[in-house]
Scaffold this motif. Structure first.
Motif, mmCIF file in Angstrom:
data_model
loop_
_atom_site.group_PDB
_atom_site.id
_atom_site.type_symbol
_atom_site.label_atom_id
_atom_site.label_comp_id
_atom_site.label_asym_id
_atom_site.label_seq_id
_atom_site.Cartn_x
_atom_site.Cartn_y
_atom_site.Cartn_z
ATOM 1 N N ILE A 1 0.866 -1.247 0.192
ATOM 2 C CA ILE A 1 -0.227 0.302 -0.210
ATOM 3 C C ILE A 1 0.885 1.469 0.060
ATOM 4 O O ILE A 1 0.738 2.033 -0.246
ATOM 5 N N ARG B 1 2.370 1.760 -3.636
ATOM 6 C CA ARG B 1 1.322 2.287 -4.088
ATOM 7 C C ARG B 1 1.164 3.617 -4.314
ATOM 8 O O ARG B 1 0.376 4.549 -4.851
ATOM 9 N N GLY C 1 -5.289 3.756 9.116
ATOM 10 C CA GLY C 1 -5.989 2.881 8.959
ATOM 11 C C GLY C 1 -6.163 2.606 7.666
ATOM 12 O O GLY C 1 -7.491 1.526 7.255
ATOM 13 N N SER C 2 -6.941 3.433 6.481
ATOM 14 C CA SER C 2 -7.314 3.639 5.548
ATOM 15 C C SER C 2 -6.793 4.214 4.314
ATOM 16 O O SER C 2 -5.876 4.743 4.594
ATOM 17 N N TYR C 3 -6.812 3.738 3.317
ATOM 18 C CA TYR C 3 -5.813 4.466 1.948
ATOM 19 C C TYR C 3 -5.609 5.457 2.034
ATOM 20 O O TYR C 3 -5.057 5.963 1.852
ATOM 21 N N GLN C 4 -6.999 6.311 1.817
ATOM 22 C CA GLN C 4 -7.296 7.483 1.809
ATOM 23 C C GLN C 4 -6.252 7.999 2.130
ATOM 24 O O GLN C 4 -5.642 9.251 2.040
ATOM 25 N N CYS D 1 -8.480 -0.450 2.810
ATOM 26 C CA CYS D 1 -7.283 0.096 1.980
ATOM 27 C C CYS D 1 -7.603 -0.537 1.134
ATOM 28 O O CYS D 1 -7.310 -0.073 -0.024
ATOM 29 N N TYR D 2 -7.406 -1.815 0.382
ATOM 30 C CA TYR D 2 -7.167 -2.913 -0.768
ATOM 31 C C TYR D 2 -9.343 -2.205 -1.409
ATOM 32 O O TYR D 2 -8.908 -2.028 -2.466
ATOM 33 N N GLU E 1 -10.682 0.327 -0.886
ATOM 34 C CA GLU E 1 -10.166 1.493 -1.331
ATOM 35 C C GLU E 1 -9.112 1.793 -2.866
ATOM 36 O O GLU E 1 -10.115 2.005 -3.525
ATOM 37 N N ILE E 2 -8.389 0.883 -2.593
ATOM 38 C CA ILE E 2 -7.842 0.807 -3.854
ATOM 39 C C ILE E 2 -8.534 0.187 -4.952
ATOM 40 O O ILE E 2 -8.711 0.925 -6.310
ATOM 41 N N GLU F 1 -10.804 2.873 -5.886
ATOM 42 C CA GLU F 1 -10.312 3.994 -6.915
ATOM 43 C C GLU F 1 -9.339 3.642 -8.226
ATOM 44 O O GLU F 1 -9.828 4.047 -9.702
ATOM 45 N N GLU F 2 -9.706 2.621 -8.274
ATOM 46 C CA GLU F 2 -8.328 2.062 -9.718
ATOM 47 C C GLU F 2 -9.270 1.535 -10.486
ATOM 48 O O GLU F 2 -9.801 1.340 -11.377
#
Lengths: 143, 746
Positions: free
Chosen positions: A16, A19, A117-120, B544-545, B547-548, B551-552
């Protein structure tokens, strides 16, 4: 020459991270190291890094909870060496336990960031970190 | 020699076995066993044989009977037989007729001299009666059910045999004071039953003589005793020893004693228990009264029979007492085993600690509480007594029948606790079991008037009458209780073991529980760690994944797929919050308190700003009134007020204009903060589960929340020894109150 050395034993977090760095659209170089012992070897130029002339990164992002040699140990050893005594180390940890935070500062970190804890949110935090530590921060070894 | 002044001290020192006189109703001579020459003779012997004592002294016994019709050979024959057999007992008494009158001759040998005593004979008819009475007494001893009954019946027999006005059985205490325990008397006499007499009434040397000489008669207290003369040249330092004499004169002190009581004749028979003087059968008569040898022997036999019975009875009674106490002790032990609650087992059930001794009161101090049974000192006195016990160095038990002597403050409660028996359960924790016995003086009925003044005799000398010794004895018995028996001690010591066994077992159980708790805490630590890190890490990855992916690849997803992904993301969010709250909860229960004064204005303003930032998009007012400081752990205080205020803010979301009012008030002992809102409120009927972990109220379901926030509040307030309460009505808002002690104890 790398900008960021990320010490992280969780491949997902490392993925992550990669990325998000790529998404920043900036020329940031980084290396991910997946264990505490390797991180020490890297920073001291010993062991498997003996033959490579490694240059110190501008920022070390340190996960604290590592199997084997922990992030705290790595920070302590780095601070004990002349070569790495002043290198910027930012703790990057899931734990928001006050005891962990205090121990990390005691070991000698420069800053503590709780993994959002979150991507954003992680993307936001990394962007800020890079802005500050690679841009605004002035280091002693800067030539 | 009769001492001219008499007091208690020379009463003890009086040499009563060599007083040098005999009672004048009989006659005495003492002869040397080899020569039969007279060494001593009573002055009155002239009345019996017609020859002056002075003429007999130093002469052969032949001279004695010269003035009588009895041939001397009769007397020498008796003496020869006695000498030959080396025994006189079987020959006594000898009937001799002297000058037409019948006499009993009683002979014994003592300290190198043969002593001959003549006394009158009684009524022959009595002899048969006496035999019957003896055999009845034997039956009595076998059949009497209780010791009291036996003593009472014996008194009656003895009175029948010797015919005195009053026959008492008199029992000695440990301190040699006496008590009348049985009595048979003429109706017109006042009863002495139950009266106590001081030990000095019967001095030590008299008690020694009672052990040797079992029967003692004073036929006429008013008669003038006859002196014993010695042969010329006999050393004054060797007076005749009258230890075994039947005629021995009475000490003038004793005569006065009898006169004070209106007694002219007295007789006593010793009661021995295991070779020690247990008591006396004491007989009084208002007029002179002679009891002949035969009747005395019969009475002696009855008293010996009683002595033997005493030994048997008393042993049996002691054993019965012991068994009774032991049985009660066993039942108490059972109660202890079944109850596992020491206080309940010892004080609340049908059998109590009071039942295993003869005490009239008992008190248990356990877990810092006092539990009383029967008559005891008050709480404060018992506590002070326990404190004193702690200073005595007593390891297991302490017993005294004179507590005020050891511990002067006990004088204040001597009426209930002059005697103390105590077992130590824990000196460290000040835990004791006490038994109390009352001061004996309460039970003592005095024989005679203890306040009778000192008498002054004709010569103007102050004389302390024997009756005066009561006063002295009053002082001695004051602060004294009945003694504790061996049986009581042994049962109490056993009870201590039983109690300690239970206490130890319970302590061990608690220790085991503590160990298990320790393990549980360690596991909880490990669990907290796992939750904080290991669970949150994969959760982050999921989020996260997701969200990825959105997003993607979101553009390729159908709106339904996008919505589903959003649900995944929201769920991870909720889970992450829950995990955080659980961690907070556990942390608030375990971390060290760092209590310090808190600037509440600063703390509340900080919280206020934070909440207002996240509620930008709605109308919310947070007012802060007075802010007295509190003593608390800063982190926990922040957590507590954050939870309460953000709750208040949360539940006002539906209001057109949300409003939260926070203010503090201070009293002498506490600081109370109230957090009032105009939110949805709740039904107070549901309030019972308000602070339970994960419990949420029905009308709060639509609001975000984990059900941990108020549990954390409760935990924090508990750790600060504070209180939390609330008032609410549905749709009318809620007010929470929290109070913090001004001076929290560590």
């Amino acid at each position: 020459m790398v900008d960021v050395l990320y010490v992280e034993d969780n491949p997902n977090d490392a993925d992550i991270f990669s990325r998000l760095i790529r998404k920043l659209n900036r020329p940031i170089t980084y290396t991910v190291i997946s264990s505490g012992s390797e991180a020490i070897e890297y920073l001291t130029g010993k062991g498997r890094y003996e033959q490579q002339r490694t240059v110190l990164p501008k920022l070390v992002l340190m996960d604290l909870n590592l199997d084997g040699v922990s992030g705290f140990d790595v920070v302590e050893q780095a601070r004990a060496l002349e070569r790495t005594r002043h290198i910027p180390i930012v703790a990057f940890s899931t734990s928001d336990n006050p005891n962990d935070i205090k121990s990390a500062y005691d070991a000698g970190i420069n800053a503590y960031v709780v993994k959002p804890g979150s991507y954003q949110e992680t993307g936001d935090v990394l962007e800020k970190l890079c802005d500050f530590w690679l841009g605004n921060n002035t280091r002693t070894d800067y030539k | 020699m009769i001492p001219s002044t008499i007091d208690l001290i020379n009463c003890e020192q009086e040499p009563i076995h060599i007083l040098g006189h005999i009672q004048s109703y009989g006659y005495l001579i003492a002869i040397e066993p080899d020569t039969y020459s007279v060494v001593h003779a009573s002055d009155n012997i002239v009345d019996l044989v017609g020859t002056d004592a002075a003429q007999l002294l130093g002469q052969s016994i032949d001279k004695v009977l010269v003035g009588t019709h009895l041939p001397i050979s009769t007397l020498t024959e008796i003496l020869n037989v006695g000498q030959r057999n080396d025994s006189w007992e079987t020959m006594n008494p000898h009937r001799l007729i002297l000058n037409g009158k019948v006499w009993n001759l009683i002979v014994h040998q003592h300290k190198g001299l043969v002593i001959l005593e003549w006394e009158p004979i009684g009524n022959d008819q009595n002899q048969l009666i006496n035999q019957q009475l003896i055999s009845q007494a034997l039956t009595e001893v076998q059949s009497s059910r209780t010791l009291d009954e036996l003593l009472q019946n014996t008194a009656r027999r003895v009175k029948t045999i010797i015919g005195f006005d009053r026959v008492m059985v008199y029992q000695f205490g440990d301190d040699w004071h006496g008590q009348v325990v049985a009595e048979e008397k003429e109706d017109d006499l006042e009863p002495f039953l139950g009266l106590h007499y001081p030990a000095s009434d019967i001095p030590k040397q008299a008690r020694e003589l009672y052990k040797v000489n079992l029967v003692r008669l004073i036929a006429d207290a008013g008669s003038v005793p006859s002196p014993i003369l010695s042969k010329p040249g006999w050393p004054a330092s060797q007076p005749l020893d009258l230890t075994h004499s039947v005629l021995r004169a009475v000490s003038p002190v004793h005569i006065e004693y009898l006169k004070n009581m209106g007694v002219q004749a007295s007789m006593s028979m010793s009661l021995l228990y295991r070779g020690e003087l247990w008591g006396l059968i004491s007989c009084h008569n208002r007029t002179p009264h002679f009891v002949d040898y035969q009747a005395r022997q019969a009475a002696k036999f009855v008293s010996q029979l009683l002595s033997a019975a005493l030994e048997f009875r008393k042993d049996k009674e002691d054993l019965t007492n012991l068994q009774q106490y032991q049985q009660t002790g066993r039942e108490l032990h059972q109660q202890l085993l079944l109850n596992d609650d020491v206080v309940r087992a010892l004080t609340k059930l049908p059998i109590t600690a009071l039942d295993i001794t003869g005490a009239t009161g008992a008190a248990l101090i356990f877990n810092n509480k006092i539990h009383q049974l029967g008559k005891t000192p008050d709480d404060k006195q018992i506590r002070a007594l326990a404190d004193w016990m702690g200073t005595t160095g007593t390891e297991s038990f302490l017993q005294t029948n004179q507590l005020p002597v050891l511990y002067p403050p006990a004088e204040a409660f001597r009426a209930v606790g002059a005697g103390l028996l105590s077992i130590v359960l824990s000196r460290e924790l000040n835990e004791y079991l006490f038994w109390f016995k009352p001061e004996r003086v309460e039970q003592v009925t005095w024989a005679g008037n203890p306040d009778k003044p000192v008498t002054v005799n004709e010569e103007g000398q102050r004389r302390l009458s024997p009756r005066k010794s009561f006063a002295a004895w009053t002082e001695i018995v004051r602060n004294t209780s009945e003694p504790w028996s061996e049986a009581e001690l042994s049962v109490v010591v056993k009870l201590r073991e039983d109690i300690l066994q239970i206490v130890t077992r319970q302590a061990n159980e608690i220790r085991l529980l503590n160990q298990r708790l320790q393990v549980a805490y360690e596991e909880l630590d490990a669990f907290s760690y796992t939750v904080s890190h290991d669970l949150r890490t994969p959760l982050s990855s999921i989020r996260c994944y997701a969200e990825i992916l959105l997003e993607e690849y979101g553009e390729d997803f159908s709106p339904d797929a996008q919505a589903l992904f959003q649900k995944v993301i929201d769920s991870t969010d909720r889970m992450r919050r829950l995990i955080r709250h659980i961690l907070f909860y556990s942390r608030m229960g375990r971390s060290e308190l760092d209590t310090q004064p808190i600037d509440m204005r600063q703390l509340l303003n900080g919280i206020r700003e934070e909440i207002l930032v996240t509620s930008k998009d709605r109308s919310l007012r947070i007012d802060i009134g007075d802010t007295p400081p509190i003593m608390a752990d800063p982190t926990m205080a922040l957590q507590l007020f954050t939870n309460l205020i953000s709750n208040a803010a949360k539940y006002t979301q539906l209001a057109v204009e949300g409003w939260v009012q926070i203010k503090g008030t201070q009293t002498d002992s506490e600081v109370i903060y109230s957090i009032e809102d105009n939110g949805i409120g709740f039904d107070m009927k549901q309030a019972g589960k308000m602070f339970d972990l994960f419990k949420r109220l029905e009308n709060a379901r639509t609001f975000e929340g984990s059900g941990v926030g108020l549990a954390i509040v409760k935990r924090i307030i508990n750790r600060h020894q504070g209180k939390v309460w609330f008032h609410s009505e549905p749709n009318q808002g809620t007010t929470f109150f929290v109070s913090f002690p001004v001076n929290p104890t560590k």
